[in-house]
Design a protein around this motif. Structure first.
Motif, PDB file in Angstrom:
ATOM      1  N   GLN A  48       4.685   8.964 -10.443  1.00  0.00           N
ATOM      2  CA  GLN A  48       5.026  10.367 -10.660  1.00  0.00           C
ATOM      3  C   GLN A  48       6.083  10.821  -9.666  1.00  0.00           C
ATOM      4  O   GLN A  48       6.992  11.570 -10.018  1.00  0.00           O
ATOM      5  CB  GLN A  48       3.757  11.234 -10.519  1.00  0.00           C
ATOM      6  N   THR A  49       5.971  10.344  -8.417  1.00  0.00           N
ATOM      7  CA  THR A  49       6.948  10.679  -7.373  1.00  0.00           C
ATOM      8  C   THR A  49       7.868   9.482  -7.185  1.00  0.00           C
ATOM      9  O   THR A  49       7.562   8.577  -6.404  1.00  0.00           O
ATOM     10  CB  THR A  49       6.236  11.015  -6.057  1.00  0.00           C
ATOM     11  N   ALA A  50       8.967   9.449  -7.895  1.00  0.00           N
ATOM     12  CA  ALA A  50       9.879   8.307  -7.861  1.00  0.00           C
ATOM     13  C   ALA A  50      10.392   8.067  -6.452  1.00  0.00           C
ATOM     14  O   ALA A  50      10.813   8.988  -5.748  1.00  0.00           O
ATOM     15  CB  ALA A  50      11.054   8.557  -8.807  1.00  0.00           C
ATOM     16  N   GLY A  51      10.327   6.796  -6.023  1.00  0.00           N
ATOM     17  CA  GLY A  51      10.879   6.418  -4.725  1.00  0.00           C
ATOM     18  C   GLY A  51       9.927   6.582  -3.565  1.00  0.00           C
ATOM     19  O   GLY A  51      10.257   6.185  -2.440  1.00  0.00           O
ATOM     20  N   LEU A  52       8.727   7.124  -3.778  1.00  0.00           N
ATOM     21  CA  LEU A  52       7.757   7.284  -2.698  1.00  0.00           C
ATOM     22  C   LEU A  52       6.407   6.759  -3.167  1.00  0.00           C
ATOM     23  O   LEU A  52       5.745   7.355  -4.001  1.00  0.00           O
ATOM     24  CB  LEU A  52       7.636   8.752  -2.287  1.00  0.00           C
ATOM     25  N   ALA A  53       6.002   5.616  -2.602  1.00  0.00           N
ATOM     26  CA  ALA A  53       4.784   4.950  -3.058  1.00  0.00           C
ATOM     27  C   ALA A  53       3.517   5.624  -2.555  1.00  0.00           C
ATOM     28  O   ALA A  53       2.447   5.454  -3.146  1.00  0.00           O
ATOM     29  CB  ALA A  53       4.790   3.496  -2.618  1.00  0.00           C
ATOM     30  N   SER A  54       3.610   6.395  -1.466  1.00  0.00           N
ATOM     31  CA  SER A  54       2.438   7.097  -0.953  1.00  0.00           C
ATOM     32  C   SER A  54       2.886   8.189   0.003  1.00  0.00           C
ATOM     33  O   SER A  54       3.917   8.057   0.668  1.00  0.00           O
ATOM     34  CB  SER A  54       1.498   6.127  -0.230  1.00  0.00           C
ATOM     35  N   SER A  55       2.103   9.232   0.066  1.00  0.00           N
ATOM     36  CA  SER A  55       2.413  10.340   0.986  1.00  0.00           C
ATOM     37  C   SER A  55       1.932  10.042   2.402  1.00  0.00           C
ATOM     38  O   SER A  55       2.244  10.783   3.328  1.00  0.00           O
ATOM     39  CB  SER A  55       1.777  11.632   0.477  1.00  0.00           C
ATOM     40  N   ASN A  56       1.168   8.977   2.566  1.00  0.00           N
ATOM     41  CA  ASN A  56       0.703   8.592   3.897  1.00  0.00           C
ATOM     42  C   ASN A  56       0.821   7.076   4.084  1.00  0.00           C
ATOM     43  O   ASN A  56       0.641   6.309   3.134  1.00  0.00           O
ATOM     44  CB  ASN A  56      -0.755   9.031   4.103  1.00  0.00           C
ATOM     45  N   ASP A  57       1.130   6.636   5.311  1.00  0.00           N
ATOM     46  CA  ASP A  57       1.221   5.208   5.603  1.00  0.00           C
ATOM     47  C   ASP A  57      -0.179   4.602   5.720  1.00  0.00           C
ATOM     48  O   ASP A  57      -1.118   5.255   6.186  1.00  0.00           O
ATOM     49  CB  ASP A  57       1.973   4.977   6.910  1.00  0.00           C
ATOM     50  N   PHE A  58      -0.297   3.345   5.287  1.00  0.00           N
ATOM     51  CA  PHE A  58      -1.588   2.655   5.400  1.00  0.00           C
ATOM     52  C   PHE A  58      -1.376   1.142   5.291  1.00  0.00           C
ATOM     53  O   PHE A  58      -0.340   0.676   4.803  1.00  0.00           O
ATOM     54  CB  PHE A  58      -2.551   3.121   4.301  1.00  0.00           C
ATOM     55  N   LEU A 109      -4.875   1.972  -6.972  1.00  0.00           N
ATOM     56  CA  LEU A 109      -4.177   3.224  -6.697  1.00  0.00           C
ATOM     57  C   LEU A 109      -3.897   3.949  -7.999  1.00  0.00           C
ATOM     58  O   LEU A 109      -3.761   3.332  -9.056  1.00  0.00           O
ATOM     59  CB  LEU A 109      -2.851   2.961  -5.972  1.00  0.00           C
ATOM     60  N   GLY A 110      -3.782   5.278  -7.915  1.00  0.00           N
ATOM     61  CA  GLY A 110      -3.346   6.066  -9.067  1.00  0.00           C
ATOM     62  C   GLY A 110      -1.836   6.111  -9.114  1.00  0.00           C
ATOM     63  O   GLY A 110      -1.155   5.823  -8.122  1.00  0.00           O
ATOM     64  N   ASP A 111      -1.278   6.464 -10.267  1.00  0.00           N
ATOM     65  CA  ASP A 111       0.180   6.546 -10.396  1.00  0.00           C
ATOM     66  C   ASP A 111       0.740   7.853  -9.845  1.00  0.00           C
ATOM     67  O   ASP A 111       1.919   7.942  -9.528  1.00  0.00           O
ATOM     68  CB  ASP A 111       0.597   6.367 -11.863  1.00  0.00           C
ATOM     69  N   ASP A 112      -0.093   8.877  -9.741  1.00  0.00           N
ATOM     70  CA  ASP A 112       0.311  10.102  -9.052  1.00  0.00           C
ATOM     71  C   ASP A 112      -0.317  10.052  -7.659  1.00  0.00           C
ATOM     72  O   ASP A 112      -1.434  10.514  -7.446  1.00  0.00           O
ATOM     73  CB  ASP A 112      -0.146  11.355  -9.805  1.00  0.00           C
ATOM     74  N   ARG A 113       0.422   9.476  -6.725  1.00  0.00           N
ATOM     75  CA  ARG A 113      -0.121   9.214  -5.391  1.00  0.00           C
ATOM     76  C   ARG A 113      -0.348  10.499  -4.588  1.00  0.00           C
ATOM     77  O   ARG A 113      -0.986  10.458  -3.542  1.00  0.00           O
ATOM     78  CB  ARG A 113       0.816   8.264  -4.640  1.00  0.00           C
TER      79      ARG A 113
END
Length: 249
Positions: free
Chosen positions: A123-133, A145-149
Motif C-alpha cells: 500500500q505504501t510504495a517504497g517503504l516496507a515498514s514504518s519501523n525497523d526490525f 506481514l500484511g500488505d498495508d504495513r
C-alpha cells in the motif's frame, strides 16, 4: 424424392445427435468444474484492511486448501493461531524457517537473508515498514506481514514472543488464489521471492476450473441452439423439394 427425403432425415438426426452430445459434454464440464472447485477451494471473507490493496476488508476470496508444508515465500495465506486471537486471518508469507528478516535497508526495502525484496503490492510504495526490525525465523515457522504495513497487526507485533513473531506451518489452512467479489481478480506469486531457495509456489487450478465452467456453458448454449436450427433447416429443404412446379400438372 424418397432417397432425398431419407438423406435430409439423416442430416436432421445427425444434427440432433451432435446437439445432444454438445449439451451432454457441456453439462459434464460445467458441473465437473464446479464440483472440482468446491473440493479444492474454500471461500473466506477478509476481516480487516491489513492486506490492502491486494484484498480489502469485506472482500470474498477463494483460498486453496493446502498443507502448511506446501507454503512458500510470497504466498497469501489463511491461518489461525491462539497467540494472534485464534480467528482466521489473512497475511503474506515473507519468511520461512531459517530466514533472517530485516527492515529496512537504505531504499526502504525488506531484506530476506540479506537480499532486498521488491514488493510492488504494498500500500505504501517504497517503504516496507514504518519501523525497523530484525527476526530469525525458527525452523517449521513462517514470518507473516500484511500488505498495508501502516495498519497491519502482524509478525512485527509479536517479535518479542518465543518464535520471533512467527507462526507454525501447521497453523496455515489455505492459500489465497483470487478475489471472488467484488474485484474478480487473480492473486499472483511475487517474482522477487522466486530467486530465493525453494522459489515460489505454483499457480493453483482455479483458472483451469473456471475454463471448464465457461467452456461447459458455451457448449450447452451452442448445442441447445444448434438442434432446433438443424431441424428447421431440414424441414425447410424437404418442403422446397416437395413443391410441384407451376407448369407441371
Amino acid at each position: 424424392m424418397s432417397g432425398t427425403g431419407r438423406t435430409e432425415d439423416g442430416r436432421g438426426r445427425l444434427g440432433s445427435m451432435l446437439s445432444g452430445l454438445a449439451v451432454a459434454v457441456g453439462c459434464v464440464l460445467f458441473l465437473g468444474g464446479f464440483a472440482w472447485a468446491a473440493v479444492v477451494y474454500r471461500p473466506y471473507t477478509v476481516p480487516t484492511e491489513s492486506m490492502t490493496p491486494t484484498v480489502n476488508a469485506g472482500d470474498r476470496v477463494l483460498a486453496q486448501r493446502v498443507d502448511g508444508a506446501e507454503v512458500r515465500r510470497g504466498d497469501v495465506v489463511v491461518f489461525t493461531d491462539p497467540a494472534w486471537g485464534d480467528m482466521p486471518m489473512v497475511k503474506r508469507v515473507v519468511g520461512i524457517g531459517g530466514d533472517k528478516i530485516a527492515c529496512c535497508e537504505k531504499d526502504g526495502r525488506l531484506t530476506v537473508n540479506g537480499i532486498p525484496i521488491e514488493e510492488p503490492y504494498l500500500q505504501t510504495a517504497g517503504l516496507a515498514s514504518s519501523n525497523d526490525f530484525t527476526a530469525k525465523v525458527p525452523q517449521g515457522q513462517l514470518f507473516l506481514l500484511g500488505d498495508d504495513r501502516r495498519v497491519s497487526l502482524d509478525s512485527r507485533v509479536h517479535l518479542e514472543d518465543r518464535g520471533q513473531g512467527s507462526v507454525p506451518r501447521s497453523a496455515v489452512t489455505a492459500r489465497v488464489d483470487a478475489v471472488a467479489w467484488p474485484l474478480g481478480s487473480m492473486i499472483g506469486r511475487p517474482r522477487a521471492f522466486a530467486a530465493l531457495p525453494g522459489g515460489v509456489s505454483s499457480a493453483g487450478p482455479l483458472k483451469l476450473q473456471l475454463g471448464a465452467v465457461v467452456g461447459g456453458v458455451v457448449l450447452i448454449l451452442v448445442g441447445a441452439g444448434y438442434g432446433p436450427v438443424a431441424a428447421r433447416s431440414g424441414r425447410s429443404k424437404r418442403n422446397k423439394q416437395g413443391k410441384v412446379p407451376a407448369g407441371v400438372r
